[in-house]
Every structure is written in structure tokens, then in C-alpha cells.
Design a protein around this motif. Structure first.
Motif, PDB file in Angstrom:
ATOM      1  N   GLU A  78     -37.169   3.380 -24.984  1.00 23.25           N
ATOM      2  CA  GLU A  78     -36.368   2.445 -25.778  1.00 23.25           C
ATOM      3  C   GLU A  78     -34.897   2.863 -25.797  1.00 23.25           C
ATOM      4  O   GLU A  78     -34.004   2.023 -25.662  1.00 23.25           O
ATOM      5  N   SER A  79     -34.659   4.152 -25.973  1.00 21.52           N
ATOM      6  CA  SER A  79     -33.284   4.650 -26.023  1.00 21.52           C
ATOM      7  C   SER A  79     -32.542   4.396 -24.718  1.00 21.52           C
ATOM      8  O   SER A  79     -31.371   3.978 -24.712  1.00 21.52           O
ATOM      9  N   VAL A  80     -33.219   4.618 -23.603  1.00 24.36           N
ATOM     10  CA  VAL A  80     -32.591   4.396 -22.297  1.00 24.36           C
ATOM     11  C   VAL A  80     -32.319   2.911 -22.072  1.00 24.36           C
ATOM     12  O   VAL A  80     -31.241   2.531 -21.587  1.00 24.36           O
ATOM     13  N   ILE A  81     -33.261   2.055 -22.426  1.00 26.95           N
ATOM     14  CA  ILE A  81     -33.063   0.613 -22.249  1.00 26.95           C
ATOM     15  C   ILE A  81     -31.876   0.128 -23.078  1.00 26.95           C
ATOM     16  O   ILE A  81     -31.045  -0.664 -22.603  1.00 26.95           O
ATOM     17  N   GLU A  82     -31.765   0.608 -24.303  1.00 30.71           N
ATOM     18  CA  GLU A  82     -30.633   0.225 -25.154  1.00 30.71           C
ATOM     19  C   GLU A  82     -29.319   0.721 -24.559  1.00 30.71           C
ATOM     20  O   GLU A  82     -28.309  -0.002 -24.567  1.00 30.71           O
ATOM     21  N   ALA A  83     -29.312   1.929 -24.034  1.00 29.47           N
ATOM     22  CA  ALA A  83     -28.094   2.475 -23.440  1.00 29.47           C
ATOM     23  C   ALA A  83     -27.680   1.696 -22.197  1.00 29.47           C
ATOM     24  O   ALA A  83     -26.484   1.436 -21.977  1.00 29.47           O
ATOM     25  N   LEU A  84     -28.648   1.315 -21.381  1.00 29.67           N
ATOM     26  CA  LEU A  84     -28.347   0.513 -20.197  1.00 29.67           C
ATOM     27  C   LEU A  84     -27.823  -0.864 -20.595  1.00 29.67           C
ATOM     28  O   LEU A  84     -26.885  -1.399 -19.979  1.00 29.67           O
ATOM     29  N   ALA A  85     -28.415  -1.445 -21.632  1.00 29.87           N
ATOM     30  CA  ALA A  85     -27.960  -2.754 -22.108  1.00 29.87           C
ATOM     31  C   ALA A  85     -26.518  -2.683 -22.595  1.00 29.87           C
ATOM     32  O   ALA A  85     -25.725  -3.609 -22.367  1.00 29.87           O
ATOM     33  N   ALA A  86     -26.157  -1.576 -23.245  1.00 28.26           N
ATOM     34  CA  ALA A  86     -24.789  -1.411 -23.736  1.00 28.26           C
ATOM     35  C   ALA A  86     -23.790  -1.343 -22.583  1.00 28.26           C
ATOM     36  O   ALA A  86     -22.613  -1.691 -22.760  1.00 28.26           O
ATOM     37  N   ARG A  87     -24.280  -0.927 -21.421  1.00 26.02           N
ATOM     38  CA  ARG A  87     -23.420  -0.875 -20.227  1.00 26.02           C
ATOM     39  C   ARG A  87     -23.566  -2.131 -19.370  1.00 26.02           C
ATOM     40  O   ARG A  87     -23.017  -2.211 -18.282  1.00 26.02           O
ATOM     41  N   ASP A  88     -24.334  -3.088 -19.862  1.00 23.53           N
ATOM     42  CA  ASP A  88     -24.556  -4.366 -19.178  1.00 23.53           C
ATOM     43  C   ASP A  88     -25.205  -4.191 -17.807  1.00 23.53           C
ATOM     44  O   ASP A  88     -24.942  -4.961 -16.874  1.00 23.53           O
ATOM     45  N   VAL A  89     -26.077  -3.192 -17.690  1.00 24.64           N
ATOM     46  CA  VAL A  89     -26.857  -3.007 -16.465  1.00 24.64           C
ATOM     47  C   VAL A  89     -28.003  -4.023 -16.490  1.00 24.64           C
ATOM     48  O   VAL A  89     -28.753  -4.083 -17.463  1.00 24.64           O
ATOM     49  N   PRO A  90     -28.161  -4.832 -15.459  1.00 26.56           N
ATOM     50  CA  PRO A  90     -29.263  -5.807 -15.442  1.00 26.56           C
ATOM     51  C   PRO A  90     -30.620  -5.102 -15.502  1.00 26.56           C
ATOM     52  O   PRO A  90     -30.840  -4.113 -14.802  1.00 26.56           O
ATOM     53  N   GLN A  91     -31.522  -5.644 -16.336  1.00 26.34           N
ATOM     54  CA  GLN A  91     -32.851  -5.059 -16.485  1.00 26.34           C
ATOM     55  C   GLN A  91     -33.918  -6.140 -16.409  1.00 26.34           C
ATOM     56  O   GLN A  91     -33.752  -7.229 -16.967  1.00 26.34           O
ATOM     57  N   PHE A  92     -35.005  -5.796 -15.727  1.00 29.77           N
ATOM     58  CA  PHE A  92     -36.113  -6.723 -15.506  1.00 29.77           C
ATOM     59  C   PHE A  92     -37.431  -5.969 -15.728  1.00 29.77           C
ATOM     60  O   PHE A  92     -37.461  -4.746 -15.742  1.00 29.77           O
ATOM     61  N   ALA A  93     -38.525  -6.720 -15.891  1.00 29.15           N
ATOM     62  CA  ALA A  93     -39.843  -6.113 -16.053  1.00 29.15           C
ATOM     63  C   ALA A  93     -40.788  -6.601 -14.965  1.00 29.15           C
ATOM     64  O   ALA A  93     -40.680  -7.745 -14.504  1.00 29.15           O
ATOM     65  N   LEU A  94     -41.694  -5.718 -14.571  1.00 29.99           N
ATOM     66  CA  LEU A  94     -42.770  -6.049 -13.634  1.00 29.99           C
ATOM     67  C   LEU A  94     -44.040  -5.423 -14.180  1.00 29.99           C
ATOM     68  O   LEU A  94     -44.169  -4.193 -14.204  1.00 29.99           O
ATOM     69  N   THR A  95     -44.977  -6.251 -14.641  1.00 28.46           N
ATOM     70  CA  THR A  95     -46.142  -5.709 -15.312  1.00 28.46           C
ATOM     71  C   THR A  95     -47.436  -6.339 -14.837  1.00 28.46           C
ATOM     72  O   THR A  95     -47.495  -7.547 -14.587  1.00 28.46           O
ATOM     73  N   ASN A  96     -48.446  -5.497 -14.674  1.00 27.76           N
ATOM     74  CA  ASN A  96     -49.811  -5.988 -14.491  1.00 27.76           C
ATOM     75  C   ASN A  96     -50.361  -6.278 -15.883  1.00 27.76           C
ATOM     76  O   ASN A  96     -50.685  -5.353 -16.634  1.00 27.76           O
ATOM     77  N   MET A  97     -50.450  -7.556 -16.227  1.00 29.48           N
ATOM     78  CA  MET A  97     -50.839  -7.906 -17.579  1.00 29.48           C
ATOM     79  C   MET A  97     -51.308  -9.349 -17.631  1.00 29.48           C
ATOM     80  O   MET A  97     -50.865 -10.200 -16.854  1.00 29.48           O
ATOM     81  N   SER A  98     -52.195  -9.618 -18.579  1.00 31.38           N
ATOM     82  CA  SER A  98     -52.633 -10.982 -18.851  1.00 31.38           C
ATOM     83  C   SER A  98     -51.514 -11.765 -19.512  1.00 31.38           C
ATOM     84  O   SER A  98     -50.783 -11.231 -20.358  1.00 31.38           O
ATOM     85  N   SER A  99     -51.395 -13.036 -19.172  1.00 30.55           N
ATOM     86  CA  SER A  99     -50.413 -13.877 -19.846  1.00 30.55           C
ATOM     87  C   SER A  99     -50.785 -14.101 -21.302  1.00 30.55           C
ATOM     88  O   SER A  99     -49.928 -14.410 -22.136  1.00 30.55           O
ATOM     89  N   GLU A 100     -52.063 -13.893 -21.644  1.00 29.42           N
ATOM     90  CA  GLU A 100     -52.498 -14.018 -23.031  1.00 29.42           C
ATOM     91  C   GLU A 100     -51.978 -12.871 -23.892  1.00 29.42           C
ATOM     92  O   GLU A 100     -51.657 -13.051 -25.074  1.00 29.42           O
ATOM     93  N   SER A 101     -51.902 -11.697 -23.330  1.00 28.46           N
ATOM     94  CA  SER A 101     -51.485 -10.537 -24.110  1.00 28.46           C
ATOM     95  C   SER A 101     -49.985 -10.272 -24.067  1.00 28.46           C
ATOM     96  O   SER A 101     -49.445  -9.569 -24.925  1.00 28.46           O
ATOM     97  N   TRP A 102     -49.295 -10.844 -23.099  1.00 26.87           N
ATOM     98  CA  TRP A 102     -47.867 -10.571 -22.906  1.00 26.87           C
ATOM     99  C   TRP A 102     -47.024 -10.885 -24.142  1.00 26.87           C
ATOM    100  O   TRP A 102     -46.190 -10.059 -24.545  1.00 26.87           O
ATOM    101  N   PRO A 103     -47.181 -12.016 -24.824  1.00 24.59           N
ATOM    102  CA  PRO A 103     -46.347 -12.271 -26.007  1.00 24.59           C
ATOM    103  C   PRO A 103     -46.506 -11.209 -27.087  1.00 24.59           C
ATOM    104  O   PRO A 103     -45.514 -10.778 -27.697  1.00 24.59           O
ATOM    105  N   GLY A 104     -47.726 -10.767 -27.326  1.00 26.72           N
ATOM    106  CA  GLY A 104     -47.952  -9.749 -28.339  1.00 26.72           C
ATOM    107  C   GLY A 104     -47.340  -8.414 -27.966  1.00 26.72           C
ATOM    108  O   GLY A 104     -46.835  -7.686 -28.829  1.00 26.72           O
TER     109      GLY A 104
END
Length: 205
Positions: free
Chosen positions: A96-122
Motif C-alpha cells: 500500500e505504501s509503495v502504491i501511494e508513493a507511486l501515485a504521488a509521482r503520477d506513475v501509471p499503475q495497473f492490475a492483472l489478477t487471476n480472480m472471479s468477477s464475482e469476488s473482484w468488487p469485494g
């Protein structure tokens, strides 16, 4: 394959990189004897069985099929979805700390996850850092999972970036190897304390 230039964006795995997920966290409450717990997770509620939901099969259908094979475990199998949140034990503060720090520097961030679409919102609701992702490729929505090359191709199509532009962080050695073979920068996430130094080494922090 070693990319020819440094990365300029992050591609994050989710489970056990951003949030902790382990079926044992739930099933240790259900099976009081370790031998029964191990037997259930190795012969009934296996990762191979669970992978069907990552490919887009609904939890209801996947549970029904397995319960028909193991009717004496029907109640235990049903808990896989009925008590799904109990498999999680919170976000990883270091990530979490690293993601926040990257966001503060406006580094583009994306996710790639093996996950059900049912569980993703939660799962997204478990940490505020998910708001920083410009896009997320969820395997169930694409009907293809890591480490299959096609899912990495989808990432490139969706982000408009080349593999060498992205640093991919994942806890699976197989997923890391597949991404590396396609030209991504990679970091195999095994120690939360090693994450920030790795990001800094790539010049993103």
C-alpha cells in the motif's frame, strides 16, 4: 529476456501482493484437526478446482459440480463462497505504501489478477489503493489466466504500452517467468520488505 529500457509503469498482481489471501485462513476454523484440513485442501477444495472461477465459471456452478463429486463435503465446499471474506487477512501495508508513493509521482499503475468477477468488487473494497489503478485485467472477464501468454497480450492492448514499459510484480514464479519471457520487467514478490528497494532500483521511486 532483458528489456532494453527502464520501466515507466507498474503492473500489480493482487492476491498476496496487495491483499493477503489463503483458503487455510478460513478452513482452519472449519477443520480442527490439521490432517483433515490438509486432506480437504489437497484432495477436494484444490487450487486446480478453484481455478475454474478464475476462468469465468461462477462460484455457484463450480461449487455444485464439486459437491456432486464429494457430497459428504457439501457444507465445507459451500463455505468457499459463503464465507469467502474469511480467506482474507487484510492488505499488505508495505505494498500500500509503495502504491501511494507511486501515485504521488503520477506513475501509471495497473492490475492483472487471476480472480472471479464475482469476488473482484469485494477485494477492491479491502484497500483504498485500488483507486490508483488506471485499469485492471481480471482473468474471469477475459476467460484466460496467468501464466498463459494471451492474458499478458491483453494487458498490452488495454494499456497501450509495450512490455518493456511495465514492471510486473507477482508472487508466482510461473507468472513472473511468463512475463519475463515476453519482455516485461519483473519483480518476484516474496518479501514485502524487499518491494520498495526493488521499485527504487528500477528508478520509479
Amino acid at each position: 529476456m532483458t528489456p532494453a529500457r527502464p520501466p515507466r509503469a507498474l503492473l500489480w498482481d493482487v492476491g498476496n501482493v496487495i491483499v493477503r489471501w489463503d483458503p487455510r485462513t478460513l478452513y482452519a476454523k472449519i477443520f480442527k484437526e490439521p490432517v483433515h484440513l490438509d486432506r480437504f485442501l489437497s484432495h477436494v477444495g484444490t487450487m486446480d478446482w478453484h481455478a475454474a472461477t478464475d476462468r469465468g465459471v461462477t462460484f455457484a456452478d463450480n461449487i455444485a459440480a464439486l459437491s456432486a463429486e464429494h457430497p459428504h463435503h457439501a457444507e465445507h465446499i459451500a463455505a468457499w463462497w459463503a464465507r469467502w471474506p474469511e480467506m482474507f487477512s487484510g492488505p499488505l501495508a508495505e505494498t500500500e505504501s509503495v502504491i501511494e508513493a507511486l501515485a504521488a509521482r503520477d506513475v501509471p499503475q495497473f492490475a492483472l489478477t487471476n480472480m472471479s468477477s464475482e469476488s473482484w468488487p469485494g477485494v477492491q473494497a479491502m484497500s483504498p489503493v485500488f483507486r490508483h489503478f488506471r485499469d485492471a485485467v481480471v482473468s474471469a472477464e477475459e476467460r484466460v489466466i496467468k501464466p498463459e501468454p494471451r492474458i499478458y497480450e491483453i494487458v498490452l492492448e488495454r494499456t497501450g504500452l509495450e512490455a518493456a514499459d511495465l514492471l510486473f510484480v507477482d508472487d508466482s514464479a510461473a507468472n513472473i517467468a511468463a512475463a519475463s519471457a515476453m519482455g516485461f520487467h519483473t519483480h518476484h514478490f516474496t518479501d514485502p520488505a524487499a518491494l520498495r528497494p526493488a521499485i527504487e532500483k528500477h528508478g520509479l521511486l
